[in-house]
Design a protein around this motif. Structure first.
Motif, PDB file in Angstrom:
ATOM      1  N   ASP A 135     -13.210  69.496  60.328  1.00  0.00           N
ATOM      2  CA  ASP A 135     -12.819  68.290  59.592  1.00  0.00           C
ATOM      3  C   ASP A 135     -12.820  68.354  58.163  1.00  0.00           C
ATOM      4  O   ASP A 135     -13.572  68.653  57.188  1.00  0.00           O
ATOM      5  CB  ASP A 135     -14.080  67.133  59.942  1.00  0.00           C
ATOM      6  N   GLU A 136     -11.644  68.231  57.490  1.00  0.00           N
ATOM      7  CA  GLU A 136     -11.220  68.449  56.218  1.00  0.00           C
ATOM      8  C   GLU A 136     -12.011  67.371  55.297  1.00  0.00           C
ATOM      9  O   GLU A 136     -12.711  68.118  54.217  1.00  0.00           O
ATOM     10  CB  GLU A 136      -9.615  68.599  55.897  1.00  0.00           C
ATOM     11  N   LYS A 137     -12.211  66.362  55.681  1.00  0.00           N
ATOM     12  CA  LYS A 137     -12.923  65.382  54.636  1.00  0.00           C
ATOM     13  C   LYS A 137     -14.389  65.628  54.668  1.00  0.00           C
ATOM     14  O   LYS A 137     -15.067  65.598  53.526  1.00  0.00           O
ATOM     15  CB  LYS A 137     -12.770  63.995  55.159  1.00  0.00           C
ATOM     16  N   PHE A 138     -14.911  65.948  55.802  1.00  0.00           N
ATOM     17  CA  PHE A 138     -16.265  66.352  55.921  1.00  0.00           C
ATOM     18  C   PHE A 138     -16.557  67.539  55.244  1.00  0.00           C
ATOM     19  O   PHE A 138     -17.617  67.862  54.390  1.00  0.00           O
ATOM     20  CB  PHE A 138     -16.786  66.574  57.376  1.00  0.00           C
ATOM     21  N   ALA A 139     -15.667  68.554  55.319  1.00  0.00           N
ATOM     22  CA  ALA A 139     -16.052  69.859  54.481  1.00  0.00           C
ATOM     23  C   ALA A 139     -15.913  69.685  52.950  1.00  0.00           C
ATOM     24  O   ALA A 139     -16.628  70.318  52.191  1.00  0.00           O
ATOM     25  CB  ALA A 139     -15.003  70.828  54.845  1.00  0.00           C
ATOM     26  N   LYS A 140     -15.013  68.679  52.360  1.00  0.00           N
ATOM     27  CA  LYS A 140     -14.803  68.373  51.126  1.00  0.00           C
ATOM     28  C   LYS A 140     -16.262  68.037  50.423  1.00  0.00           C
ATOM     29  O   LYS A 140     -16.854  68.419  49.537  1.00  0.00           O
ATOM     30  CB  LYS A 140     -13.842  67.409  50.775  1.00  0.00           C
ATOM     31  N   LYS A 141     -16.690  67.074  51.399  1.00  0.00           N
ATOM     32  CA  LYS A 141     -18.291  66.559  51.009  1.00  0.00           C
ATOM     33  C   LYS A 141     -19.100  67.531  50.824  1.00  0.00           C
ATOM     34  O   LYS A 141     -19.899  67.690  49.970  1.00  0.00           O
ATOM     35  CB  LYS A 141     -18.428  65.268  51.695  1.00  0.00           C
ATOM     36  N   ARG A 142     -19.315  68.695  51.789  1.00  0.00           N
ATOM     37  CA  ARG A 142     -20.360  69.555  51.759  1.00  0.00           C
ATOM     38  C   ARG A 142     -20.059  70.753  50.872  1.00  0.00           C
ATOM     39  O   ARG A 142     -20.992  71.343  50.306  1.00  0.00           O
ATOM     40  CB  ARG A 142     -20.115  70.194  53.157  1.00  0.00           C
ATOM     41  N   LEU A 143     -18.946  70.724  50.326  1.00  0.00           N
ATOM     42  CA  LEU A 143     -18.320  72.276  49.664  1.00  0.00           C
ATOM     43  C   LEU A 143     -18.326  71.800  48.160  1.00  0.00           C
ATOM     44  O   LEU A 143     -18.381  72.546  47.257  1.00  0.00           O
ATOM     45  CB  LEU A 143     -17.224  72.893  50.271  1.00  0.00           C
ATOM     46  N   LEU A 144     -17.704  70.855  47.976  1.00  0.00           N
ATOM     47  CA  LEU A 144     -17.265  70.460  46.573  1.00  0.00           C
ATOM     48  C   LEU A 144     -18.801  69.937  45.775  1.00  0.00           C
ATOM     49  O   LEU A 144     -18.926  68.777  45.409  1.00  0.00           O
ATOM     50  CB  LEU A 144     -16.239  69.085  46.502  1.00  0.00           C
ATOM     51  N   SER A 145     -19.344  71.022  45.487  1.00  0.00           N
ATOM     52  CA  SER A 145     -20.645  70.619  44.735  1.00  0.00           C
ATOM     53  C   SER A 145     -20.716  71.137  43.313  1.00  0.00           C
ATOM     54  O   SER A 145     -19.492  71.741  42.764  1.00  0.00           O
ATOM     55  CB  SER A 145     -22.085  71.702  45.523  1.00  0.00           C
ATOM     56  N   ARG A 146     -21.794  70.786  42.470  1.00  0.00           N
ATOM     57  CA  ARG A 146     -21.812  71.216  41.101  1.00  0.00           C
ATOM     58  C   ARG A 146     -21.793  72.640  41.059  1.00  0.00           C
ATOM     59  O   ARG A 146     -21.295  73.314  40.065  1.00  0.00           O
ATOM     60  CB  ARG A 146     -23.012  70.494  40.388  1.00  0.00           C
ATOM     61  N   SER A 147     -22.537  73.446  41.920  1.00  0.00           N
ATOM     62  CA  SER A 147     -22.694  74.716  41.987  1.00  0.00           C
ATOM     63  C   SER A 147     -21.402  75.320  42.016  1.00  0.00           C
ATOM     64  O   SER A 147     -21.159  76.526  41.448  1.00  0.00           O
ATOM     65  CB  SER A 147     -23.825  75.197  42.712  1.00  0.00           C
TER      66      SER A 147
END
Length: 474
Positions: A135-147
Motif C-alpha cells: 500500500d503506497e499511501k500507507f507506506a508514505k505515512k510510515r516512512l516520510l519521517s523527520r529522521s
C-alpha cells in the motif's frame, strides 16, 4: 695583546698538565665489557668497592631476562583477536536497490532497513532506494519521517506498489534495479521465485531473509542455493527464528550453513527483528557473504565459544560489519583451532613451575579453610548466643505464665522443651537486633506463626493417616 695571549697559553698548558695527572692515576677505558679500578687506586683508597659497567644494560644478560609467554587465547580472547581492519566489500554497491517484504505492519515503521542501506558509514553508494510495498499511501505515512529527512533518506527513497498484497515485483518493476533486499517470512518457494526473477532481469545482487523456516532441510537448502546460483550474479540467504522485538546486538549468535545439523531452525527459536535487518543488509555488501546460505541463531550460553567470540569482538572495538565479517569468514572454528595450536606451542612446565603451582594451591586451600573456619566459628558463636537468649526468654515466659496460673502441671524444663521452636525464633530475632541487623518483628512473627500452623496441620494429617492404617489392619 701579547701578554693576553701568553696568559691564555699558560692556562691551556696548566689544563693539559691537570688532565695528564688524572690520566696517570686512572686507567684508560679499554675496549671490553667491564672496567675495574687500578691496583694503585685501590691501595690509596680506604674502600675496596669495585664498579662494574655492563654492556647488556640494566636488564642484564639475556639468560637472566624473563620472556613473557604468549597468553592462552582460551583464557584471554583478545590474545587471539587482531586489531580491527577494514573488511572487503563487493565492488558494485551502487545504482538502485529495491526492498520488499517490509512496511506491512501498523505496529512498526520498518524504517531501520532503509536507514541501514542509506547509512553514511556503510559501503553502499546507492542512487535510489525503492520501497516495494503493498500500500503506497500507507507506506508514505510510515516512512516520510523527520529522521528520514535529516539523514537524506527522502532524497533517495522511492515507493513502488505491488500488483496485489504479498506479491513479488514483476520483471517490468525490476527494470533498472541492481540490488534487491527481500524478506519472505517462512515462504521457501518465494526464494526460488526470486531466483527466477533475478535470472530474468538486470538484478546483480540479492540478499534474502527467511524467518521461522523450520521446514528447511538439507535438500531444501540445496534447492535454494541452486535456484540462486548463476554466473555474474551474487546472492546471500539469511535464515533466523521467529522475529521478536528486542534491540540489535543484545544477544550473541552462532552461524552455520543452512540445512546442516546446527544450521536448522527449530520450532520455538526466536531472533531479534532489528538484528535480522542488520544481517540481511550487511551481508548484501560484504564480500564474505557472497553466494552463501547461512543460519543465525541466538546464543545465550556464556560458556559457548560463539558467545565468547562475539563478545570479544565487540569488546575489542570491532564495528558491526567487521564483527559479522569475522564470524562468517573465520568464526568459531578458527578460534578453536588457535586454542588447540597454543596448547602444542606452549612450553612445557618445569619442576619448579609445578612446585610453585602446588604451593599456590596449598596457600589457596589454607586460605579457604581459614575463611571457612572463621565462618563456622562465627556461626557457632551466633548459635550459642541466640540459644542462651532463647532459654532466658523461655524461662521468663514460664515464670510469667506460672505466676498467672496458666501452668500448673509442667516443670520449667518441660515447658521450655514444649515451646523451644518459638524460643529459638525469639532468640535469633533478639540476637540480630542486638547486633544491629535489620529486622521486621511483626512480619517475621506472622511468618513464623503461619509456618507453625502449617506444620501442625501436616502432623495432624500424618496422625490421621496412621490412625486410619491401624483401623484398617484391625
Amino acid at each position: 695583546m701579547k701578554s693576553s695571549i701568553s696568559r691564555v697559553q699558560v692556562g691551556i698548558a696548566a689544563g693539559v698538565a691537570s688532565l695528564a695527572a688524572i690520566g696517570t692515576s686512572c686507567n684508560a677505558f679499554a675496549p671490553s665489557a667491564f672496567v675495574a679500578s687500578s691496583a694503585a687506586t685501590r691501595g690509596q683508597s680506604s674502600s675496596s668497592t669495585e664498579l662494574f659497567i655492563s654492556s647488556w644494560g640494566i636488564n642484564g644478560p639475556p639468560h637472566r631476562r624473563k620472556t613473557e609467554e604468549e597468553p592462552n587465547p582460551a583464557e584471554k580472547i583478545q590474545a587471539y583477536l587482531k586489531a580491527p581492519e577494514p573488511v572487503a566489500a563487493r565492488d558494485n554497491l551502487d545504482g538502485r536497490v529495491l526492498v520488499s517484504g517490509y512496511v506491512q505492519s501498523k505496529e512498526r515503521t520498518d524504517q531501520f532497513v532503509f536507514d541501514m542501506l542509506n547509512h553514511e558509514e556503510a559501503a553502499f553508494h546507492f542512487d535510489a532506494i525503492v520501497a516495494f510495498v503493498d500500500d503506497e499511501k500507507f507506506a508514505k505515512k510510515r516512512l516520510l519521517s523527520r529522521s528520514a529527512r535529516y539523514t537524506g533518506l527522502l532524497d533517495k527513497l522511492e515507493l513502488l506498489q505491488a500488483s496485489e498484497p504479498g506479491a513479488l515485483p514483476t520483471e517490468l518493476q525490476l527494470a533498472g534495479v541492481k540490488h534487491w533486499v527481500a524478506s519472505v517470512g517462512n515462504d521457501v518457494e518465494a526464494v526460488q521465485k526470486i531466483g527466477a526473477l533475478v535470472r530474468a532481469t538486470d538484478v546483480e545482487n540479492v540478499s534474502i531473509l527467511l524467518t521461522g523456516a523450520s521446514s528447511v532441510t538439507a535438500d531444501a537448502a540445496q534447492e535454494i542455493v541452486d535456484s540462486l546460483k548463476m554466473e555474474g550474479k551474487s546472492f546471500t540467504v539469511i535464515s533466523v527464528g521467529e522475529l521478536k522485538e528486542t534491540p540489535e546486538g543484545s544477544v550473541p549468535y552462532s552461524i552455520d550453513d543452512m540445512g546442516t545439523i546446527n544450521g536448522t531452525i527449530a520450532d520455538g527459536d526466536t531472533f531479534s527483528r532489528d538484528e535480522s535487518i542488520r544481517l540481511v543488509t550487511e551481508c548484501l555488501g560484504l564480500e564474505s557473504g557472497r553466494d552463501k546460505a547461512l543460519t543465525f541463531k541466538e546464543c545465550s550460553d556464556v560458556n559457548a565459544t560463539e558467545f565468547k567470540l562475539v563478545k570479544g569482538l565487540r569488546e575489542g572495538g570491532y564495528s558491526r560489519p567487521q564483527e559479522i565479517d569475522h564470524m562468517i569468514s573465520k568464526g568459531s572454528a578458527a578460534y578453536i583451532e588457535a586454542c588447540a595450536n597454543w596448547t602444542t606451542k606452549a612450553p612445557k612446565r618445569t619442576q619448579f613451575d609445578e612446585w610453585m603451582k602446588g604451593e599456590e594451591e596449598k596457600l589457596k586451600l589454607e586460605s579457604e579453610q581459614a575463611v571457612n573456619r572463621k565462618e563456622e566459628e562465627k556461626e557457632a558463636a551466633r548459635k550459642g548466643e541466640s540459644e542462651d537468649i532463647a532459654r532466658e526468654w523461655a524461662k521468663r515466659d514460664f515464670f510469667r505464665k506460672g505466676m498467672s496460673g496458666e501452668i500448673s502441671d509442667m516443670t520449667e524444663e518441660e515447658y521450655i522443651e514444649s515451646i523451644w521452636d518459638r524460643a529459638t525464633f525469639e532468640g535469633d530475632l533478639r540476637w540480630r537486633q542486638l547486633n544491629g541487623m535489620e529486622t521486621d518483628e511483626e512480619k517475621e512473627l506472622e511468618d513464623f506463626k503461619s509456618k507453625q500452623d502449617k506444620k501442625k496441620e501436616a502432623m495432624l494429617e500424618r496422625a490421621k493417616a496412621s490412625l486410619a492404617e491401624l483401623l484398617d489392619e484391625e
